[in-house]
Design a protein around this motif. Structure first.
Motif, PDB file in Angstrom:
ATOM      1  N   PHE A  15      17.562 130.100  67.960  1.00 48.81           N
ATOM      2  CA  PHE A  15      18.851 129.654  67.872  1.00 48.81           C
ATOM      3  C   PHE A  15      19.588 129.782  69.185  1.00 48.81           C
ATOM      4  O   PHE A  15      19.680 131.192  69.724  1.00 48.81           O
ATOM      5  CB  PHE A  15      19.579 130.168  66.623  1.00 48.81           C
ATOM      6  CG  PHE A  15      18.910 129.917  65.518  1.00 48.81           C
ATOM      7  CD1 PHE A  15      18.725 128.617  64.699  1.00 48.81           C
ATOM      8  CD2 PHE A  15      17.994 131.055  64.872  1.00 48.81           C
ATOM      9  CE1 PHE A  15      18.344 128.503  63.573  1.00 48.81           C
ATOM     10  CE2 PHE A  15      17.139 130.768  63.716  1.00 48.81           C
ATOM     11  CZ  PHE A  15      17.319 129.408  62.977  1.00 48.81           C
ATOM     12  N   GLU A  16      20.451 129.063  69.784  1.00 47.90           N
ATOM     13  CA  GLU A  16      21.154 129.370  70.805  1.00 47.90           C
ATOM     14  C   GLU A  16      22.605 128.587  70.521  1.00 47.90           C
ATOM     15  O   GLU A  16      22.657 127.265  70.360  1.00 47.90           O
ATOM     16  CB  GLU A  16      20.719 128.713  72.137  1.00 47.90           C
ATOM     17  CG  GLU A  16      21.564 128.978  73.476  1.00 47.90           C
ATOM     18  CD  GLU A  16      21.065 128.149  74.579  1.00 47.90           C
ATOM     19  OE1 GLU A  16      21.912 128.374  75.677  1.00 47.90           O
ATOM     20  OE2 GLU A  16      20.013 127.318  74.453  1.00 47.90           O
ATOM     21  N   MET A  17      23.714 129.397  70.336  1.00 46.78           N
ATOM     22  CA  MET A  17      25.004 129.018  69.799  1.00 46.78           C
ATOM     23  C   MET A  17      25.641 128.557  71.258  1.00 46.78           C
ATOM     24  O   MET A  17      25.804 129.650  72.019  1.00 46.78           O
ATOM     25  CB  MET A  17      25.503 130.019  69.056  1.00 46.78           C
ATOM     26  CG  MET A  17      26.950 129.517  68.641  1.00 46.78           C
ATOM     27  SD  MET A  17      26.981 128.198  67.396  1.00 46.78           S
ATOM     28  CE  MET A  17      26.242 129.259  66.061  1.00 46.78           C
ATOM     29  N   ARG A  18      25.935 127.426  71.647  1.00 47.48           N
ATOM     30  CA  ARG A  18      26.549 127.191  72.735  1.00 47.48           C
ATOM     31  C   ARG A  18      28.380 127.319  72.687  1.00 47.48           C
ATOM     32  O   ARG A  18      28.701 127.560  71.592  1.00 47.48           O
ATOM     33  CB  ARG A  18      26.361 125.602  73.095  1.00 47.48           C
ATOM     34  CG  ARG A  18      24.933 125.212  73.296  1.00 47.48           C
ATOM     35  CD  ARG A  18      24.407 126.185  74.481  1.00 47.48           C
ATOM     36  NE  ARG A  18      24.815 125.801  75.730  1.00 47.48           N
ATOM     37  CZ  ARG A  18      24.316 125.499  77.046  1.00 47.48           C
ATOM     38  NH1 ARG A  18      22.930 125.392  76.716  1.00 47.48           N
ATOM     39  NH2 ARG A  18      24.888 125.221  78.003  1.00 47.48           N
TER      40      ARG A  18
ATOM     41  N   ASN B 249      24.850 124.542  67.718  1.00 47.29           N
ATOM     42  CA  ASN B 249      23.730 125.347  67.188  1.00 47.29           C
ATOM     43  C   ASN B 249      22.329 124.897  67.818  1.00 47.29           C
ATOM     44  O   ASN B 249      22.007 124.151  66.945  1.00 47.29           O
ATOM     45  CB  ASN B 249      23.861 126.153  66.120  1.00 47.29           C
ATOM     46  CG  ASN B 249      22.889 127.188  65.965  1.00 47.29           C
ATOM     47  OD1 ASN B 249      22.467 127.877  66.699  1.00 47.29           O
ATOM     48  ND2 ASN B 249      22.468 127.433  64.503  1.00 47.29           N
ATOM     49  N   ILE B 250      21.985 124.975  68.845  1.00 41.72           N
ATOM     50  CA  ILE B 250      20.560 124.481  69.311  1.00 41.72           C
ATOM     51  C   ILE B 250      19.325 124.969  68.848  1.00 41.72           C
ATOM     52  O   ILE B 250      19.256 126.257  68.992  1.00 41.72           O
ATOM     53  CB  ILE B 250      20.461 124.464  70.639  1.00 41.72           C
ATOM     54  CG1 ILE B 250      21.888 123.815  71.325  1.00 41.72           C
ATOM     55  CG2 ILE B 250      19.415 123.695  71.463  1.00 41.72           C
ATOM     56  CD1 ILE B 250      22.142 122.478  70.908  1.00 41.72           C
ATOM     57  N   VAL B 251      18.850 124.351  67.888  1.00 38.69           N
ATOM     58  CA  VAL B 251      17.726 124.840  67.123  1.00 38.69           C
ATOM     59  C   VAL B 251      16.413 124.420  67.937  1.00 38.69           C
ATOM     60  O   VAL B 251      16.209 123.280  68.336  1.00 38.69           O
ATOM     61  CB  VAL B 251      17.595 124.406  65.781  1.00 38.69           C
ATOM     62  CG1 VAL B 251      16.467 124.984  64.992  1.00 38.69           C
ATOM     63  CG2 VAL B 251      19.051 124.819  65.005  1.00 38.69           C
ATOM     64  N   SER B 252      15.296 125.420  68.082  1.00 36.71           N
ATOM     65  CA  SER B 252      14.171 125.080  68.303  1.00 36.71           C
ATOM     66  C   SER B 252      12.970 125.861  67.610  1.00 36.71           C
ATOM     67  O   SER B 252      13.430 126.856  67.096  1.00 36.71           O
ATOM     68  CB  SER B 252      13.854 125.158  69.800  1.00 36.71           C
ATOM     69  OG  SER B 252      14.003 126.487  70.249  1.00 36.71           O
ATOM     70  N   ASN B 253      11.805 125.669  67.478  1.00 38.66           N
ATOM     71  CA  ASN B 253      10.647 126.236  66.678  1.00 38.66           C
ATOM     72  C   ASN B 253       9.635 126.444  67.578  1.00 38.66           C
ATOM     73  O   ASN B 253       9.185 125.486  68.320  1.00 38.66           O
ATOM     74  CB  ASN B 253      10.605 125.678  65.577  1.00 38.66           C
ATOM     75  CG  ASN B 253      11.517 125.661  64.496  1.00 38.66           C
ATOM     76  OD1 ASN B 253      11.574 126.501  63.474  1.00 38.66           O
ATOM     77  ND2 ASN B 253      12.447 124.504  64.519  1.00 38.66           N
ATOM     78  N   GLU B 254       8.985 127.656  67.776  1.00 42.67           N
ATOM     79  CA  GLU B 254       7.852 127.976  68.264  1.00 42.67           C
ATOM     80  C   GLU B 254       6.594 127.296  67.612  1.00 42.67           C
ATOM     81  O   GLU B 254       5.783 126.679  68.339  1.00 42.67           O
ATOM     82  CB  GLU B 254       7.472 129.462  68.292  1.00 42.67           C
ATOM     83  CG  GLU B 254       6.367 129.866  69.146  1.00 42.67           C
ATOM     84  CD  GLU B 254       6.043 131.444  69.253  1.00 42.67           C
ATOM     85  OE1 GLU B 254       4.855 131.761  69.309  1.00 42.67           O
ATOM     86  OE2 GLU B 254       6.972 132.214  69.369  1.00 42.67           O
ATOM     87  N   ASN B 255       6.633 127.015  66.253  1.00 47.43           N
ATOM     88  CA  ASN B 255       5.393 126.479  65.560  1.00 47.43           C
ATOM     89  C   ASN B 255       6.373 125.550  64.930  1.00 47.43           C
ATOM     90  O   ASN B 255       7.368 125.792  64.194  1.00 47.43           O
ATOM     91  CB  ASN B 255       4.961 127.583  64.515  1.00 47.43           C
ATOM     92  CG  ASN B 255       4.109 128.644  65.215  1.00 47.43           C
ATOM     93  OD1 ASN B 255       3.373 128.392  66.247  1.00 47.43           O
ATOM     94  ND2 ASN B 255       4.361 129.854  65.020  1.00 47.43           N
ATOM     95  N   TRP B 256       5.662 124.256  64.518  1.00 51.34           N
ATOM     96  CA  TRP B 256       6.133 123.225  63.780  1.00 51.34           C
ATOM     97  C   TRP B 256       5.664 123.011  62.448  1.00 51.34           C
ATOM     98  O   TRP B 256       6.127 122.145  61.610  1.00 51.34           O
ATOM     99  CB  TRP B 256       5.962 121.929  64.701  1.00 51.34           C
ATOM    100  CG  TRP B 256       6.759 121.802  65.971  1.00 51.34           C
ATOM    101  CD1 TRP B 256       7.262 122.704  66.479  1.00 51.34           C
ATOM    102  CD2 TRP B 256       6.839 120.508  66.829  1.00 51.34           C
ATOM    103  NE1 TRP B 256       7.612 122.314  67.761  1.00 51.34           N
ATOM    104  CE2 TRP B 256       7.389 121.182  67.766  1.00 51.34           C
ATOM    105  CE3 TRP B 256       6.626 119.169  66.641  1.00 51.34           C
ATOM    106  CZ2 TRP B 256       7.900 119.964  68.944  1.00 51.34           C
ATOM    107  CZ3 TRP B 256       6.940 118.416  67.532  1.00 51.34           C
ATOM    108  CH2 TRP B 256       7.618 118.824  68.673  1.00 51.34           C
ATOM    109  N   THR B 257       4.388 123.864  62.334  1.00 50.42           N
ATOM    110  CA  THR B 257       3.904 123.676  60.926  1.00 50.42           C
ATOM    111  C   THR B 257       3.467 124.651  60.367  1.00 50.42           C
ATOM    112  O   THR B 257       3.232 125.789  61.012  1.00 50.42           O
ATOM    113  CB  THR B 257       2.229 122.644  61.035  1.00 50.42           C
ATOM    114  OG1 THR B 257       1.424 123.420  61.792  1.00 50.42           O
ATOM    115  CG2 THR B 257       2.840 121.292  61.802  1.00 50.42           C
ATOM    116  N   HIS B 258       3.169 124.781  59.019  1.00 60.26           N
ATOM    117  CA  HIS B 258       2.782 126.099  58.199  1.00 60.26           C
ATOM    118  C   HIS B 258       2.079 125.668  57.098  1.00 60.26           C
ATOM    119  O   HIS B 258       2.538 124.985  56.192  1.00 60.26           O
ATOM    120  CB  HIS B 258       3.732 127.074  58.072  1.00 60.26           C
ATOM    121  CG  HIS B 258       3.516 128.350  57.103  1.00 60.26           C
ATOM    122  ND1 HIS B 258       2.476 129.038  57.508  1.00 60.26           N
ATOM    123  CD2 HIS B 258       3.891 128.632  55.987  1.00 60.26           C
ATOM    124  CE1 HIS B 258       2.402 130.113  56.510  1.00 60.26           C
ATOM    125  NE2 HIS B 258       3.064 129.889  55.805  1.00 60.26           N
TER     126      HIS B 258
END
Length: 375
Positions: free
Chosen positions: A154-157, A249-258
């Motif tokens: 999460f990156e809060m701008r 709040n810029i969201v990204s994910n290292e893994n997209w599935t589980h």
């Protein structure tokens, strides 16, 4: 397949619609925390490139969805009170509520089951399914439940935003920059229906505090912003709909599935409003997941692997461009000295994805004006 979808937004519903049209035998249920008639939000924007994806995926739905859209083939950048038109920038706009209604009706007609008013904080409370699609937004509860697997970042701008509407009709997508004694106010505005426009206001945290907007009520804040943008709003007011100030709040994910779970739309990644609609990215995710299902049938590991490979690069590129766009807005005070044409040119070049030659091809008259000023 038995499919559970958490989140009844564009990503989840569009995926459900495509799957049901491909095979009515799919058993698909959507769990949405809001009621069926929730009226949050103003408009959504699609570029002609974004719409081409929807047309290719399902032309019948595309025709139905775009029937009432507001369209324009240019945009406006307003700086120092001067309107600079940028031709051959095609945008199609619609009410977010209308988009959701069209998708709901289409899904219901195909036999998709809806469970409104159902917030899913624990997926183990859901019936068993072959595939679970987490399309529950930027604050995804499913993603939080399995955070150690998805590894979200999460990156809060810096900047603050508030969503408003207005009856002032901004036919082109309009970016308005107003410099005041207390700081710079930016409006991202566009007409999305016959009588309404979105009016998203952006300011720095310093301006937010200096003006006292950080302490104002919703109504006081609305009135203050109306005065700032009075030259642009004419005799019209701003309209509030849960218009509270927030940070991106810029969201990204290292893994997209589980396991058999896949993230879609804002649960997977968020993008800045200035670079186009997150709705576009969400619906492109839905198309990619549908294509993976169509190719690999009921082979869940193959489906998920194919989806990630199909979307990973384009998603990363889009987020990289969005970050550059955010940087531009957050340092806009360094650009305010520019003349209106040079300012608009700098804006269009902010992500590095649009070259001087691209702009010349799109709008030779604009580049001719720019080159005369910057010999």
């Amino acid at each position: 397949m038995k499919i559970n979808i958490v989140g009844g937004g564009p990503a989840g519903m569009y995926f459900a619609m495509l799957m049901k049209k491909q095979s009515p035998r799919h058993d698909i249920a959507i769990y949405e925390q809001n009621p069926a008639d929730a009226t949050y939000g103003w408009g959504v924007v699609f570029s002609d490139v974004a719409l081409s994806f929807l047309k290719k995926a399902d032309e019948a739905f595309y025709d139905k969805f775009t029937a009432g859209h507001e369209r324009c083939d240019y945009m406006d950048v307003v700086h120092k009170g001067v309107h600079v038109q940028l031709r051959n920038n095609h945008f199609s706009r619609a009410s977010r509520i209308d988009l959701l209604k069209v998708l709901q009706q289409e899904c219901l007609s195909l036999g998709v089951k809806f469970h409104f008013g159902s917030r899913i904080d624990d997926i183990h409370t859901l019936p068993e399914a072959d595939l679970i699609v987490a399309a529950d937004g930027g604050n995804s509860a499913v993603r939080s439940q399995f955070a150690e697997h998805f590894k979200p970042k999460f990156e809060m701008r810096r900047n603050k935003f508030a969503w408003y509407g207005t009856r002032q009709l901004f036919h082109p997508v309009s970016l308005i920059f107003r410099e005041t004694n207390d700081g710079i106010f930016i409006a991202h505005s566009y007409q999305y229906s016959k009588d309404l426009s979105t009016f998203l206001i952006e300011i720095s945290p310093e301006t937010w505090e200096k003006t006292g907007l950080d302490k104002m009520t919703d109504e006081e804040s609305r009135q203050y912003c109306e005065k700032v943008f009075a030259p642009d709003l004419g005799s019209n007011t701003l309209m509030s709909n849960r218009s509270l100030w927030f940070s991106a709040n810029i969201v990204s994910n290292e893994n997209w599935t589980h396991q058999n779970i896949v993230l879609l739309g804002d649960a997977l990644r968020t993008v800045h409003f200035s670079l186009g609609s997150g709705t576009r990215m969400a619906m492109q995710d839905a198309i990619a997941l549908f294509e993976s299902c169509r190719t690999h049938h009921s082979d869940i590991p193959a489906i998920l692997d194919s989806f990630v490979r199909a979307r990973k690069t384009s998603s990363a590129d889009f987020q990289k461009a969005a970050a550059l766009s955010l940087d531009w807005y957050e340092s806009v005070e360094d650009k305010m000295h520019l003349d209106p044409v040079s300012f608009a040119y700098d804006y269009m070049r902010r992500t590095g994805r649009v070259s001087h030659e691209d702009l010349k091809e799109r709008d030779p008259n604009f580049i001719e004006r720019y080159e005369k000023i910057n010999k």
